[in-house]
Write an enzyme that holds these catalytic residues in place. Sequence first.
Site, mmCIF file in Angstrom:
data_model
loop_
_atom_site.group_PDB
_atom_site.id
_atom_site.type_symbol
_atom_site.label_atom_id
_atom_site.label_comp_id
_atom_site.label_asym_id
_atom_site.label_seq_id
_atom_site.Cartn_x
_atom_site.Cartn_y
_atom_site.Cartn_z
ATOM 1 N N ASP A 1 -80.298 -16.413 -22.256
ATOM 2 C CA ASP A 1 -81.365 -15.692 -22.942
ATOM 3 C C ASP A 1 -80.826 -14.625 -23.875
ATOM 4 O O ASP A 1 -79.760 -14.048 -23.635
ATOM 5 C CB ASP A 1 -82.301 -15.032 -21.926
ATOM 6 C CG ASP A 1 -83.054 -16.050 -21.080
ATOM 7 O OD1 ASP A 1 -83.225 -17.177 -21.556
ATOM 8 O OD2 ASP A 1 -83.441 -15.704 -19.952
ATOM 9 N N ILE A 2 -81.602 -14.296 -24.890
ATOM 10 C CA ILE A 2 -81.202 -13.288 -25.862
ATOM 11 C C ILE A 2 -80.942 -11.944 -25.200
ATOM 12 O O ILE A 2 -80.090 -11.165 -25.639
ATOM 13 C CB ILE A 2 -82.268 -13.164 -26.982
ATOM 14 C CG1 ILE A 2 -81.762 -12.267 -28.112
ATOM 15 C CG2 ILE A 2 -83.600 -12.676 -26.427
ATOM 16 C CD1 ILE A 2 -82.662 -12.263 -29.328
#
Length: 304
Positions: free
Chosen positions: A153-154
């Site tokens: 995930d970012i």
Amino acid sequence: MTDSKRLATFRRAAPPSGKVPNPGGPANSAALGANGTLRLNKRMAELGLASRREADDWIGRGWVKVNGEVATMGMQVTPDVRIEVSKQAQGQQANQVTILLNKPMGIVSGQAEDGHLPAITLIQPQNRWAEDNARFFFHPKQLQSLVPAGRLDIDSIGLLVLTQDGRVARQLIGEDSVMEKEYLVRVAYTGLNQVDPHPGQLTRIDDNDPITSNVQAVFPPAMLERLRHGLSLDGQSLKPAKVSWQNPEQLRVVLTEGKKRQIRRMCELVGLKVVGLKRVRIGHVMLGNLPLGQWRYLAPHERF
């Protein structure tokens, strides 16, 4: 994005020449023949010799023999045949690279989105870890069809694998993959919503004032068991996970599946909020001392 969709993206990213392989996918009835035979490219993928796309490329070039005879495209074989690949094929495969990146926060794993840079933009000579002992020289061609085998995930940091090798992608995110992925997860305690399937066990705490220190002391052991097994996401029961306290504010979580934002969503279901997430291991490969934002090659002796 699920791992199966990600794997399909990897297949689409491979060029028509077949130099970057297809990591495999769901069983295809077209690959099955009479009397228990199966298509040669599928058998080669099962044996870990090549991906299906790569196998087709080699067969088309005359680089594959079956029981001493040059193979033909689409041929069916039995599981006990002897399959040989030429030195040309082995050399082509040896030139494919797999890269380990310590992904920083704010970088996306795959395609650029919402103005955020993709992880591949960090794969430049100046970001290579100075202590990387792998005997590879960086060349821009190594960026061609270099794709993430899985995602991070970012808002998460840690180990991200990018590869040109379809065998690696299939091993990490194929539909039959059971590869362990280990995370360190810093959490805060917020309690449970009233929509929880077991109401009354916990009192809801204000999201603006969660408990951030000594979370282990206030988090019910029964909820820890639910994290290990008993939760569902997207209407599907999750596979058992290994979950333990690394320290009073941090969990160690080991998964063998990869649903979108899985750990964050699991934690929300039991009254925890993730405030930091770092992947430290995939299979047998550790993040180790690789600095944030830097990368190294997967060494020839390393195996996931």
